[in-house]
Structure formats: structure tokens, C-alpha cells
Write a protein that holds these residues in place. Structure first.
Motif, PDB file in Angstrom:
ATOM      1  N   GLU A  16       0.829  -1.209   0.000  1.00  6.97           N
ATOM      2  CA  GLU A  16       0.000   0.000   0.000  1.00  6.97           C
ATOM      3  C   GLU A  16       0.865   1.261   0.000  1.00  6.97           C
ATOM      4  OE1 GLU A  16      -4.015   1.570   2.278  1.00  6.97           O
ATOM      5  OE2 GLU A  16      -3.032  -0.249   2.982  1.00  6.97           O
ATOM      6  N   LEU A  17       1.940   1.252   0.783  1.00  7.97           N
ATOM      7  CA  LEU A  17       2.852   2.405   0.819  1.00  7.97           C
ATOM      8  C   LEU A  17       3.469   2.667  -0.552  1.00  7.97           C
ATOM      9  CD1 LEU A  17       4.948   2.130   4.096  1.00  7.97           C
ATOM     10  CD2 LEU A  17       3.565   4.053   3.359  1.00  7.97           C
ATOM     11  N   ALA A  18       3.788   1.609  -1.258  1.00  7.93           N
ATOM     12  CA  ALA A  18       4.434   1.740  -2.560  1.00  7.93           C
ATOM     13  C   ALA A  18       3.483   2.253  -3.635  1.00  7.93           C
ATOM     14  CB  ALA A  18       5.032   0.403  -2.985  1.00  7.93           C
ATOM     15  N   ASN A  19       2.174   2.133  -3.411  1.00  6.28           N
ATOM     16  CA  ASN A  19       1.207   2.428  -4.473  1.00  6.28           C
ATOM     17  C   ASN A  19       0.156   3.476  -4.134  1.00  6.28           C
ATOM     18  OD1 ASN A  19       1.903   0.387  -6.662  1.00  6.28           O
ATOM     19  ND2 ASN A  19       1.930  -0.828  -4.795  1.00  6.28           N
ATOM     20  N   THR A  20       0.201   4.047  -2.942  1.00  9.42           N
ATOM     21  CA  THR A  20      -0.776   5.059  -2.547  1.00  9.42           C
ATOM     22  C   THR A  20      -0.255   6.440  -2.891  1.00  9.42           C
ATOM     23  OG1 THR A  20      -1.587   3.681  -0.737  1.00  9.42           O
ATOM     24  CG2 THR A  20      -2.033   6.039  -0.582  1.00  9.42           C
ATOM     25  N   LYS A  21      -1.141   7.249  -3.448  1.00  9.38           N
ATOM     26  CA  LYS A  21      -0.784   8.634  -3.755  1.00  9.38           C
ATOM     27  C   LYS A  21      -1.096   9.520  -2.555  1.00  9.38           C
ATOM     28  CE  LYS A  21      -1.227   8.327  -8.710  1.00  9.38           C
ATOM     29  NZ  LYS A  21      -1.840   8.834  -9.928  1.00  9.38           N
ATOM     30  N   GLY A  29      -0.857  13.884  -4.951  1.00 13.13           N
ATOM     31  CA  GLY A  29      -0.802  13.176  -6.227  1.00 13.13           C
ATOM     32  C   GLY A  29       0.481  12.377  -6.441  1.00 13.13           C
ATOM     33  N   TYR A  30       1.525  12.649  -5.657  1.00 13.18           N
ATOM     34  CA  TYR A  30       2.769  11.878  -5.748  1.00 13.18           C
ATOM     35  C   TYR A  30       2.561  10.530  -5.068  1.00 13.18           C
ATOM     36  CZ  TYR A  30       5.760  15.915  -6.938  1.00 13.18           C
ATOM     37  OH  TYR A  30       6.358  16.980  -7.554  1.00 13.18           O
ATOM     38  N   LEU A  31       3.216   9.496  -5.589  1.00 12.86           N
ATOM     39  CA  LEU A  31       3.239   8.243  -4.846  1.00 12.86           C
ATOM     40  C   LEU A  31       3.943   8.509  -3.522  1.00 12.86           C
ATOM     41  CD1 LEU A  31       4.167   5.489  -7.478  1.00 12.86           C
ATOM     42  CD2 LEU A  31       1.963   5.845  -6.343  1.00 12.86           C
ATOM     43  N   MET A  32       3.407   7.984  -2.441  1.00 16.26           N
ATOM     44  CA  MET A  32       3.992   8.243  -1.128  1.00 16.26           C
ATOM     45  C   MET A  32       5.446   7.795  -1.055  1.00 16.26           C
ATOM     46  SD  MET A  32       0.785   7.533   1.420  1.00 16.26           S
ATOM     47  CE  MET A  32       1.750   7.840   2.878  1.00 16.26           C
ATOM     48  N   VAL A  33       5.766   6.719  -1.734  1.00 19.41           N
ATOM     49  CA  VAL A  33       7.141   6.209  -1.725  1.00 19.41           C
ATOM     50  C   VAL A  33       8.120   7.229  -2.310  1.00 19.41           C
ATOM     51  CG1 VAL A  33       7.030   4.991  -3.944  1.00 19.41           C
ATOM     52  CG2 VAL A  33       8.533   4.143  -2.142  1.00 19.41           C
ATOM     53  N   HIS A  34       7.623   8.149  -3.131  1.00 16.00           N
ATOM     54  CA  HIS A  34       8.470   9.170  -3.747  1.00 16.00           C
ATOM     55  C   HIS A  34       8.525  10.475  -2.950  1.00 16.00           C
ATOM     56  CE1 HIS A  34       7.733   6.916  -7.739  1.00 16.00           C
ATOM     57  NE2 HIS A  34       8.829   6.485  -7.153  1.00 16.00           N
TER      58      HIS A  34
END
Length: 78
Positions: A16-21, A29-34
């Protein structure tokens, strides 16, 4: 008798962390991982939001702080 420790960590949280905005703020709007580590450090200083979003941001902060972001990269869905 030794007390048994219960682990409540949900491994799906990493996917979920890798794919949630990010739903709000400067990086909406950024992926949280970024999210930049400095942004997460700001939340650490000011306080993470309540609920699941706060748990996710705090977990991501710890992952980035410890140089483990590479563990989330393969979990990003294309």
C-alpha cells in the motif's frame, strides 16, 4: 511462563505504501514512496496526521530514515 509478544504488522502495508498517492499537501498526487525524506521529517517534527494516513507516513519515514526505500521499489505496480 514467558509472555508471548504479539506482532500486529500487516505486510500489505508495504504494498500500500508503494502504491498510494499522497491525498493532500504540497506533494498531493505523488506516490507516497516518492515523498522526500525532508517532507516526512517535517511531519515527524510537527506530528503525523491521525489514523491510517499517519501510520503510513510514519512507517515511510522510518523506512527512508534507515535507507530501506529499495524494499518498496519492486512493489510499485506499473
Amino acid at each position: 511462563m514467558a509472555k508471548q509478544e504479539t506482532n500486529f504488522f500487516d505486510p500489505n502495508l508495504l504494498v500500500e505504501l508503494a502504491n498510494t498517492k499522497m491525498p493532500f499537501g504540497k506533494y498531493q498526487g505523488y506516490l507516497m514512496v516518492h515523498l522526500p525524506e525532508a517532507y516526512l521529517a517535517w511531519f515527524k517534527q510537527k506530528g503525523f496526521p491521525p489514523g491510517k494516513m499517519g501510520v503510513m507516513l510514519e512507517t515511510l519515514y522510518e523506512i527512508k530514515l534507515n535507507g530501506l526505500t529499495y524494499l518498496l521499489t519492486p512493489l510499485i505496480k506499473k
